[in-house]
Design an enzyme around this catalytic site. Structure first.
Site, short mmCIF file in Angstrom:
data_model
loop_
_atom_site.label_atom_id
_atom_site.label_comp_id
_atom_site.label_asym_id
_atom_site.label_seq_id
_atom_site.Cartn_x
_atom_site.Cartn_y
_atom_site.Cartn_z
N LYS A 1 0.86 -1.18 0.00
CA LYS A 1 0.00 0.00 0.00
C LYS A 1 0.90 1.24 0.00
O LYS A 1 1.95 1.24 0.66
CB LYS A 1 -0.89 -0.04 1.25
CG LYS A 1 -1.99 0.99 1.26
CD LYS A 1 -2.92 0.74 2.45
CE LYS A 1 -4.10 1.70 2.48
NZ LYS A 1 -5.02 1.42 3.59
N SER B 1 -9.56 0.95 2.27
CA SER B 1 -8.75 1.83 1.45
C SER B 1 -7.56 1.11 0.80
O SER B 1 -6.92 1.70 -0.07
CB SER B 1 -8.24 3.00 2.30
OG SER B 1 -7.46 2.53 3.38
N SER C 1 -9.77 -1.53 6.31
CA SER C 1 -9.20 -1.38 4.98
C SER C 1 -8.45 -2.57 4.42
O SER C 1 -7.99 -2.50 3.28
CB SER C 1 -8.26 -0.17 4.97
OG SER C 1 -9.05 0.97 4.88
N1 GLN Z 1 -13.46 3.16 5.72
C1 GLN Z 1 -12.83 3.49 6.95
C2 GLN Z 1 -12.44 4.95 6.94
O1 GLN Z 1 -12.70 5.59 6.00
C3 GLN Z 1 -11.64 2.63 7.20
C4 GLN Z 1 -10.49 2.96 6.34
C5 GLN Z 1 -9.20 2.35 6.80
O2 GLN Z 1 -9.19 1.31 7.45
N2 GLN Z 1 -8.10 3.01 6.45
O3 GLN Z 1 -11.88 5.46 7.86
#
Ligand code: GLN
Length: 442
Positions: free
Chosen positions: A39, A114, A138
Site C-alpha cells: 500500500k 482503502s 481497509s
Molecule cells: N473506511 C474506513 C475509513 O474511512 C476505514 C479505512 C481504513 O481502514 N483506512 O476510515
C-alpha cells in the site's frame, strides 16, 4: 506465469487495472524468491510514496518501512506501490487524489478500500502477496470485494515504523493474498517488536501448527442490514463450516451498534492531528505561492492539495477534540471502545472467533459511489469497524459470488494474539471452498 512474465507485462496490466501508483522498471527478477507490492502509505526507498494524496507528490522517502524491509530481507522484490484512498480515508479507494484501482471482476466497479490497489494486485497477479493497512477495515473490505484473503493482525503485532499514520491507535499492517497459506507465511515475516515503534509489542510467537478453530459465534447485530445475496452466501457458508466440524452459535453483541460512530470520532480525531504536518514545506509537493505569509501559504497550499474527504476529516476531528466538545465526543468514544473490547472478550471466552459477513453488499459501481454521501460510505463500515477499534485480529475469506459474479466475503475476528486460529480456518476453508479467479487480461 513466471516472475519475469509479470514484470515484463507490468505496465500494460497496470494500465488496465490501475492497481499501482508507482512501479518498478525492472524486468529481471534477479534472485528474488517472490514478488510483492505494498500500500502506498508504507515508505519505500526506491519508489515515490504518496498515500493517495496530491500533497505528497514527489515524496521519495530516505528509508523503507519496517514491513517492507522485512519482506525484502525474506527475498521479496517490491514491484509496485498500491493505489488507495487518500491517507486511508475511505471504503472504495475512490477518495484518491491520484489513480483509482478497478475491480478485476468488473472494471466499472470499485476494489473496496482503502487498500484497494493491494487487493486488486493480489487478485490479478498469480502467487502475489501485498501489504495492506487497516485502520477501520481497509484490509478486509477490499479483500472481500476482490475475492481474496486478507488479514489485519493484532494491534502491535507489526511495527508501524515507516507507515504514514492515519490513526495511530488503530493502524495495523497486514497481508492480502489469493492464497490462504500466505497469511501465516508473511505475517510471520513482518511481525515482531521494533524499538523504532513504541506501540509494537513483545508478543507470543506464531507457530507452524498452532491452535485450531473449533467454534464460531455469529452476532445477531452482524447479520442485520445485509443485501439478499450476501445473506444467502453467508448462510450457505455457515452450513459448510458446520460440515467441517465447527460449532456455530448465534449470540448478541449489543456494543457493535455503537462501534461505527465511535470509530469515526476516534479516527478523525487522530487523523486531524496527523495531517497537521503537511504544509508544503517538508514532504513532497512544494508548489505553492511562496510570496505569501506563512499562514496564508499553509492554508492556500492545503486548500489546493488536500482532497475533500481529507478536509472533511480535519474539520470533524478538530471539532471532536475541541475544548467544550472533547468530553461529549472524544472521551465518550474512548469509553465505547472499552465496551466493544469487553463484548469481544466475553464472547471469545467461549468461542474461537466471531463471524459475520465482511461487507453488507458486494463491490459497488463507480457511478453509484459518486452518488453516495460521506455518511452513506461511513455506514458501510459497520461490520469491519468493531474489530478495528478493539485491536483484535481479523481475517476476510471469500465465501461466495453474487448474480453479477462479484465476490462476497466473510470476516472472522479472533481474540488478541490469536491469529493462529485465523490461519487455521483460512487454510482449511481454502481446501473446501471453490474460489473463482477473475478473467485477467493485460
Ligand atoms: N473506511 C474506513 C475509513 O474511512 C476505514 C479505512 C481504513 O481502514 N483506512 O476510515
Amino acid at each position: 506465469m513466471t516472475m519475469r512474465d509479470v514484470l515484463s507485462g507490468l505496465k500494460e496490466t497496470n494500465a488496465r487495472y490501475s492497481m499501482f501508483h508507482s512501479m518498478t522498471d525492472d524486468v529481471d527478477p534477479g534472485d528474488a524468491k517472490f514478488l510483492f507490492s505494498a500500500k502506498d502509505n508504507l515508505t519505500s526507498k526506491d519508489m515515490e510514496t504518496c498515500a493517495g494524496s496530491k500533497i505528497l507528490i514527489g515524496y521519495r522517502p530516505a528509508f523503507d518501512a519496517a514491513a517492507i524491509s522485512k519482506m525484502r530481507d525474506a527475498g521479496g522484490k517490491l514491484i509496485g506501490k498500491c493505489n488507495m484512498d487518500e491517507f486511508g480515508f475511505g471504503t472504495f479507494s475512490y477518495n484518491s487524489g491520484l489513480e483509482i484501482p478497478r475491480n478485476p471482476y468488473d472494471l466499472e466497479r470499485a476494489c473496496g478500500g482503502s487498500s484497494g490497489g493491494s487487493a486488486c494486485a493480489a487478485a490479478v497477479f498469480e502467487g502475489h502477496v501485498s501489504l495492506g493497512v487497516s485502520t477501520g477495515g481497509s484490509i478486509c473490505c477490499p479483500a472481500s470485494f476482490c475475492g481474496v484473503y486478507g488479514i489485519a493482525p493484532t494491534y502491535g503485532r507489526v511495527s508501524r515504523y515507516g507507515l504514514i499514520d492515519y490513526g495511530n491507535s488503530l493502524d495495523k499492517i497486514g497481508i492480502i493474498s489469493a492464497d490462504a497459506g500466505d497469511l501465516r507465511r508473511y505475517i510471520r515475516v513482518i511481525a515482531g517488536k521494533d524499538p523504532r515503534d513504541p506501540t509494537s509489542c513483545v508478543q507470543p510467537e506464531l507457530r507452524d501448527e498452532g491452535r485450531k478453530m473449533r467454534s464460531v459465534a455469529v452476532p445477531k447485530e452482524g447479520i442485520e442490514g445485509l443485501s439478499k445475496e450476501v445473506e444467502a452466501a453467508f448462510k450457505e457458508s455457515l452450513e459448510s463450516l458446520k460440515g467441517m466440524g465447527l460449532d456455530v452459535e448465534y449470540v448478541e453483541m449489543p456494543s457493535l451498534k455503537y462501534a461505527m460512530p465511535a470509530y469515526y470520532v476516534l479516527a478523525t480525531s487522530e487523523a486531524s492531528t496527523n495531517l497537521a504536518r503537511y504544509v508544503g514545506m517538508r514532504y513532497g509537493q512544494q508548489e505553492g505561492d511562496h510570496s505569501l505569509k506563512f499562514d496564508d501559504y499553509f492554508s492556500s497550499f492545503r486548500s489546493e492539495y488536500f482532497g475533500d474527504e481529507a478536509k472533511r476529516r480535519i474539520l470533524l476531528g478538530t471539532y471532536t477534540r475541541m475544548a467544550g466538545f472533547r468530553d461529549r465526543y472524544y472521551a465518550k468514544a474512548l469509553k465505547v471502545r472499552q465496551v466493544v473490547i469487553r463484548d469481544y472478550k466475553r464472547v471469545l471466552a467461549d468461542h474461537d472467533a466471531v463471524l459475520a459477513p465482511t461487507m453488507p453488499f458486494t463491490a459497488p459501481r463507480f457511478d453509484d459511489i459518486s452518488k453516495m454521501s460521506a455518511l452513506d460510505s461511513y455506514k458501510a463500515d459497520y461490520l469491519t469497524v468493531p474489530a478495528n477499534i478493539a485491536g483484535t485480529p481479523h481475517m476476510s475469506a471469500p465465501c461466495g459470488y453474487d448474480s453479477n459474479g462479484m465476490p462476497i466475503g466473510m470476516q472472522f475476528v479472533a481474540d488478541h494474539w490469536n491469529e493462529e486460529v485465523l490461519f487455521d480456518i483460512a487454510e482449511r476453508w481454502q481446501r473446501s471452498f471453490e474460489a473463482r479467479r477473475p478473467e485477467v487480461k493485460a
